[in-house]
Design an enzyme around this catalytic site. Structure first.
Site, PDB file in Angstrom:
ATOM      1  N   ARG A   1      63.030 -20.979 -47.353  1.00  0.00           N
ATOM      2  CA  ARG A   1      63.014 -21.676 -45.739  1.00  0.00           C
ATOM      3  C   ARG A   1      63.488 -23.322 -46.349  1.00  0.00           C
ATOM      4  NH1 ARG A   1      61.220 -20.778 -40.359  1.00  0.00           N
ATOM      5  NH2 ARG A   1      59.791 -21.981 -39.953  1.00  0.00           N
ATOM      6  N   ALA A   2      62.097 -23.389 -47.199  1.00  0.00           N
ATOM      7  CA  ALA A   2      62.073 -25.121 -47.953  1.00  0.00           C
ATOM      8  C   ALA A   2      63.552 -25.158 -48.914  1.00  0.00           C
ATOM      9  CB  ALA A   2      61.175 -24.776 -48.778  1.00  0.00           C
ATOM     10  N   LYS A   3      64.204 -24.071 -48.951  1.00  0.00           N
ATOM     11  CA  LYS A   3      65.845 -24.655 -49.488  1.00  0.00           C
ATOM     12  C   LYS A   3      66.713 -25.596 -48.529  1.00  0.00           C
ATOM     13  CE  LYS A   3      65.328 -21.414 -53.532  1.00  0.00           C
ATOM     14  NZ  LYS A   3      65.586 -20.396 -53.917  1.00  0.00           N
ATOM     15  N   ARG A   4      66.446 -25.217 -47.364  1.00  0.00           N
ATOM     16  CA  ARG A   4      66.841 -26.296 -45.989  1.00  0.00           C
ATOM     17  C   ARG A   4      67.240 -27.660 -46.564  1.00  0.00           C
ATOM     18  NH1 ARG A   4      63.951 -25.274 -41.078  1.00  0.00           N
ATOM     19  NH2 ARG A   4      62.230 -24.791 -42.332  1.00  0.00           N
TER      20      ARG A   4
ATOM     21  N   CYS B   1      36.139 -53.456 -32.198  1.00  0.00           N
ATOM     22  CA  CYS B   1      35.915 -52.390 -32.629  1.00  0.00           C
ATOM     23  C   CYS B   1      34.675 -52.566 -33.152  1.00  0.00           C
ATOM     24  CB  CYS B   1      36.083 -52.324 -34.517  1.00  0.00           C
ATOM     25  SG  CYS B   1      36.389 -51.344 -35.333  1.00  0.00           S
TER      26      CYS B   1
ATOM     27  N   CYS C   1      33.420 -52.641 -36.508  1.00  0.00           N
ATOM     28  CA  CYS C   1      33.385 -53.956 -37.402  1.00  0.00           C
ATOM     29  C   CYS C   1      32.368 -54.515 -37.828  1.00  0.00           C
ATOM     30  CB  CYS C   1      34.607 -54.821 -36.752  1.00  0.00           C
ATOM     31  SG  CYS C   1      36.358 -54.617 -37.193  1.00  0.00           S
TER      32      CYS C   1
ATOM     33  N   HIS D   1      38.887 -54.190 -41.542  1.00  0.00           N
ATOM     34  CA  HIS D   1      39.556 -53.493 -40.054  1.00  0.00           C
ATOM     35  C   HIS D   1      40.710 -52.600 -40.826  1.00  0.00           C
ATOM     36  CE1 HIS D   1      39.884 -51.164 -36.310  1.00  0.00           C
ATOM     37  NE2 HIS D   1      41.386 -51.824 -37.033  1.00  0.00           N
TER      38      HIS D   1
ATOM     39  N   ASN E   1      38.274 -38.091 -40.680  1.00  0.00           N
ATOM     40  CA  ASN E   1      38.791 -37.526 -39.586  1.00  0.00           C
ATOM     41  C   ASN E   1      40.072 -39.220 -40.305  1.00  0.00           C
ATOM     42  OD1 ASN E   1      38.542 -35.544 -39.361  1.00  0.00           O
ATOM     43  ND2 ASN E   1      38.103 -35.339 -36.972  1.00  0.00           N
TER      44      ASN E   1
ATOM     45  N   CYS F   1      41.416 -39.531 -34.829  1.00  0.00           N
ATOM     46  CA  CYS F   1      40.721 -40.231 -34.806  1.00  0.00           C
ATOM     47  C   CYS F   1      40.541 -41.763 -34.322  1.00  0.00           C
ATOM     48  CB  CYS F   1      40.965 -40.767 -36.116  1.00  0.00           C
ATOM     49  SG  CYS F   1      39.527 -41.667 -36.907  1.00  0.00           S
ATOM     50  N   SER F   2      39.496 -41.178 -33.425  1.00  0.00           N
ATOM     51  CA  SER F   2      40.354 -43.189 -32.358  1.00  0.00           C
ATOM     52  C   SER F   2      39.747 -43.998 -32.796  1.00  0.00           C
ATOM     53  CB  SER F   2      38.390 -42.301 -30.815  1.00  0.00           C
ATOM     54  OG  SER F   2      37.612 -42.395 -32.188  1.00  0.00           O
TER      55      SER F   2
ATOM     56  N   HIS G   1      39.272 -47.867 -38.244  1.00  0.00           N
ATOM     57  CA  HIS G   1      38.515 -48.606 -39.185  1.00  0.00           C
ATOM     58  C   HIS G   1      38.048 -47.316 -40.533  1.00  0.00           C
ATOM     59  CE1 HIS G   1      35.480 -52.109 -39.655  1.00  0.00           C
ATOM     60  NE2 HIS G   1      35.466 -51.088 -40.678  1.00  0.00           N
TER      61      HIS G   1
ATOM     62  N   HIS H   1      36.055 -45.371 -41.369  1.00  0.00           N
ATOM     63  CA  HIS H   1      34.534 -44.792 -41.811  1.00  0.00           C
ATOM     64  C   HIS H   1      35.129 -42.873 -42.209  1.00  0.00           C
ATOM     65  CE1 HIS H   1      35.901 -43.685 -37.303  1.00  0.00           C
ATOM     66  NE2 HIS H   1      35.213 -43.414 -37.625  1.00  0.00           N
TER      67      HIS H   1
ATOM     68  N   GLN I   1      31.658 -39.364 -41.370  1.00  0.00           N
ATOM     69  CA  GLN I   1      31.079 -38.739 -40.609  1.00  0.00           C
ATOM     70  C   GLN I   1      29.814 -37.983 -41.153  1.00  0.00           C
ATOM     71  OE1 GLN I   1      31.304 -38.321 -36.755  1.00  0.00           O
ATOM     72  NE2 GLN I   1      33.612 -38.130 -36.312  1.00  0.00           N
TER      73      GLN I   1
ATOM     74  N   HIS J   1      33.468 -29.390 -54.389  1.00  0.00           N
ATOM     75  CA  HIS J   1      34.784 -29.770 -54.682  1.00  0.00           C
ATOM     76  C   HIS J   1      34.687 -30.109 -52.802  1.00  0.00           C
ATOM     77  CE1 HIS J   1      34.278 -25.993 -52.526  1.00  0.00           C
ATOM     78  NE2 HIS J   1      34.908 -26.235 -51.563  1.00  0.00           N
TER      79      HIS J   1
ATOM     80  N   GLU K   1      50.559 -18.027 -36.400  1.00  0.00           N
ATOM     81  CA  GLU K   1      49.606 -18.833 -37.080  1.00  0.00           C
ATOM     82  C   GLU K   1      48.459 -18.485 -36.168  1.00  0.00           C
ATOM     83  OE1 GLU K   1      51.803 -23.121 -38.549  1.00  0.00           O
ATOM     84  OE2 GLU K   1      51.251 -21.576 -40.522  1.00  0.00           O
TER      85      GLU K   1
ATOM     86  N   GLN L   1      51.218 -19.829 -41.911  1.00  0.00           N
ATOM     87  CA  GLN L   1      52.470 -19.936 -42.837  1.00  0.00           C
ATOM     88  C   GLN L   1      53.241 -20.974 -43.122  1.00  0.00           C
ATOM     89  OE1 GLN L   1      55.634 -20.747 -41.730  1.00  0.00           O
ATOM     90  NE2 GLN L   1      56.853 -20.136 -43.076  1.00  0.00           N
TER      91      GLN L   1
HETATM   92 ZN    ZN Z   1      35.229 -26.189 -50.216  1.00  0.00          ZN
HETATM   93 ZN    ZN Z   2      36.536 -53.112 -37.783  1.00  0.00          ZN
END
Ligand code: ZN
Ligand code: ZN
Ligand code: ZN
Length: 385
Positions: free
Chosen positions: A29-32, A53, A56, A142, A182, A189-190, A193, A195, A197, A335, A356, A362
């Protein structure tokens, strides 16, 4: 041989030996024709500081306190934590009380007695979770992402991660430290800036628990470390290697689900961030800069992803947890995973939907093709070219 099975042509499934899951590959399918749009998305201004922010320097947060005028990395407790350090211990009686409270007058007794009670104990398994979550700002700027930061600045980020791991390892409520980033609105991600977690919990979450159990099974079967063997194999074959330095490789895993998924793997067996040497710290910063830069250059956009570190369980709470495999604290091989959602351009992303959700993951583009495309990307950021 016209009839021979070709990995680049014929549908097949590949097993992820870390989590014992499968991915369906449909390479034909990736041959398109590749319509890879290369135009820049409108990124607009990239301000170094935003008055509204909450990450900041000097700005107020929801709690009312203000951020310090920080100049490198900055760590603070998440103002909306997913869990707390202290809460009452969970007991099976709590489940029965919960069930009783949700059944009204008639039948309440039946629901919590006898056979139903036994079924409920089997089907409704619960564990209490204590922990804490923190936020780590990578930079006071930021708009400066890992891809645009200098290796030296990323070294500060890696050292901050290590300091956090060492400190959390002394906390009674900690068994696992999950560091993750994220990035981008596509990943929910909201705040742009830069960062990440840190979620430290008194249990071992599902993904590292599955990996630890795979590491243990592999060691029993072959007497060696799954990831040491995998890294050596990929370095020999080179088809899926994106880049490497003295201490780490970056590879598109054989079993990758996301189109441009990668893994950063320590070349030498190392179980945790706190065990990294100065040389490894530098090399981890180097390879983080290089892969995030290649990602941004792939579609000339600030590349969204979820990234995270998998390391050995740490902290006193790991000792009593069977998922932690505390008898072999060296079992895990350090890792990092990058899970980016983009497929064909800055705006065309992959969704894990349909087959999926109901069958299995897939992909069309093979891991080898993805690695080839990432290898072709420059390690100088497009904004600096
Ligand atoms: Zn892992
Ligand atoms: Zn910021
Ligand atoms: Zn290893």
């Amino acid at each position: 041989m016209a009839d021979a099975f070709e990995f680049s042509d014929h549908s097949h499934r590949r097993r992820n030996p870390l989590t014992n899951s499968w991915v369906l590959c449909s390479p034909h399918r990736a041959k398109r024709p590749w319509l890879g749009q290369q135009e820049k998305t409108s990124e607009g201004d990239k301000p170094a500081y935003l008055p509204d922010c909450y990450l900041c320097p000097r700005n107020p947060r929801v709690t009312g306190s203000a951020n310090p005028d920080y100049t490198s990395t900055y760590v603070f407790p998440n103002d909306f934590p997913a869990f707390h350090k202290q809460q009452p211990a969970y007991t099976p009686e709590a489940l029965h009380a919960h069930a009783s409270s949700s059944t009204t007058s008639s039948g309440a007794g039946d629901a919590t007695n006898g056979r139903l009670d036994s079924i409920m104990t089997d089907l409704f398994q619960v564990e209490g979770v204590r922990g804490e979550s923190r936020v780590v700002c990578f930079s006071p700027n930021h708009s400066e992402t890992l891809a645009e930061m200098s290796t030296d600045a990323i070294v500060h980020v890696v050292r901050t991660w290590i300091d956090q791991c060492k400190e959390l390892a002394t906390q009674p409520h900690v068994a696992n430290v999950q560091i993750f980033e994220n990035k981008g609105a596509a990943m929910g991600c909201s705040n742009p800036h830069p960062h990440c977690q840190i979620w430290a919990t008194d249990d071992i979450p599902q993904e590292p628990a599955a990996e630890l159990s795979s590491f243990a099974a592999y060691k029993t079967k072959r007497g060696t470390c799954l990831m040491c063997d995998y890294a050596a194999l990929e370095r020999t074959l080179t088809q899926r290697l994106v880049c490497e330095n003295d201490s780490f490789i970056c590879v598109v895993p054989f079993w990758a689900v996301w189109p441009f998924e990668t893994m950063i793997v320590a070349k030498q067996h190392t179980s945790a961030m706190a065990k990294l040497s100065d040389k490894q710290v530098h090399d981890l910063a180097d390879i983080l800069r290089r892969i995030t830069c290649r990602y941004d250059n792939l579609f000339t956009t600030s590349f969204p992803y979820s990234m995270g570190i998998h390391q050995a369980p740490i902290g006193p709470a790991a000792a009593g947890n069977p998922d932690a495999h505390a008898e072999d604290s060296d079992l895990m091989h350090l890792h990092l995973h990058f899970y980016p959602p983009l497929l064909r351009s800055a705006t065309v992303r992959k969704f894990l939907v349909g087959f999926e959700m109901l069958g299995e993951a897939q992909r069309d583009l093979t891991a080898e093709q993805a690695a080839e495309r990432l290898r072709a990307c420059s390690e100088t950021h497009y904004s600096k070219q």
